[in-house]
Design an enzyme around this catalytic site. Structure first.
Site, PDB file in Angstrom:
ATOM      1  CD  GLN A   1      -3.062  -0.795   2.443  1.00  0.00           C
ATOM      2  OE1 GLN A   1      -2.631  -1.313   3.419  1.00  0.00           O
ATOM      3  NE2 GLN A   1      -3.965  -0.198   2.117  1.00  0.00           N
TER       4      GLN A   1
ATOM      5  CB  CYS B   1      -9.211  -0.688   2.222  1.00  0.00           C
ATOM      6  SG  CYS B   1      -7.536  -0.961   1.409  1.00  0.00           S
TER       7      CYS B   1
ATOM      8  CG  HIS C   1      -3.629  -4.881   1.226  1.00  0.00           C
ATOM      9  ND1 HIS C   1      -4.125  -4.132   0.265  1.00  0.00           N
ATOM     10  CD2 HIS C   1      -4.194  -4.390   2.531  1.00  0.00           C
ATOM     11  CE1 HIS C   1      -5.066  -3.399   0.477  1.00  0.00           C
ATOM     12  NE2 HIS C   1      -5.019  -3.487   1.987  1.00  0.00           N
TER      13      HIS C   1
ATOM     14  CD  GLU D   1      -3.898  -4.352   7.004  1.00  0.00           C
ATOM     15  OE1 GLU D   1      -3.185  -4.238   5.857  1.00  0.00           O
ATOM     16  OE2 GLU D   1      -5.073  -3.577   6.952  1.00  0.00           O
TER      17      GLU D   1
HETATM   18 NI    NI Z   1      -6.428  -2.377   3.120  1.00  0.00          NI
END
Ligand code: NI
Length: 188
Positions: A54, A102, A148, A145
């Protein structure tokens, strides 16, 4: 302290499969610096979790933290936790439905079915072995998480897209009316 830019849905980094942190990088200044920046960025944006991709770093590292927050009175606090190269084992057939958000999909939430109980094995950033069981909302945070790290976003797992909504509308009309359960929500 560094606040990093958070990639938003549509950026290809969020769809990559991230690479494991090699054994020789455990405890390294580079990894510890990444972890510090992840924590700073998560706290700056009031997230309950953040994964390295991210912030445009395709490595298998996630951070999580749920301070006791009056906005989420049903969510138990979760101390700051750092998972490096995590693996998840589902230990209960039971599923829960969680209203998730998110930091990479700002302003949107939706109801996601998740395993209710999981066992997590990981390394800590200094190279130690980490193992813990999680249940309920905390288990959902870990699954969100870790998704991701495989390029999966929560919207991919929303079973009923009618539960998707903007935060302001869900707060006004309630997730129940949008079709979902009343459950703790947060940006993960
Ligand atoms: Ni997220």
């Amino acid at each position: 302290m560094a606040i990093l830019k958070v990639a938003r849905m549509g950026h290809p980094i969020l769809r990559q499969v991230s690479q494991p942190v090699p054994e020789e990088e455990l405890g390294s200044p580079g990894l510890l610096g990444l972890v510090r920046d992840l924590v700073d960025t998560m706290r700056e944006y009031d997230g309950a979790g953040l994964a390295a991709p991210q912030v445009h770093v395709p490595r298998r590292v996630v951070v999580m933290e749920l301070a006791s927050n009056p906005r989420y009175p049903d969510a138990d606090p979760l101390p700051l936790t750092v998972l490096v190269n995590p693996g998840i084992e589902v230990i209960s057939e039971r599923r829960i439905e969680v209203l998730e958000g998110c930091l990479s999909i700002p302003g949107i939430r939706g109801v996601v079915p998740r395993a209710a109980e999981i066992l997590v094995r990981a390394r800590d950033p200094h190279g130690g072995v980490f193992e813990a069981r999680y249940a309920g909302f905390h288990a959902a945070v870990v699954q969100h998480e870790c998704d991701h790290l495989d390029g999966v976003l929560f919207v991919d797992r929303v079973a009923d897209t009618r539960t998707l909504g903007f935060v302001r509308e869900l707060e006004r009309f309630g997730p129940e009316r949008a079709g979902g359960p009343a459950a703790p929500a947060g940006d993960l």
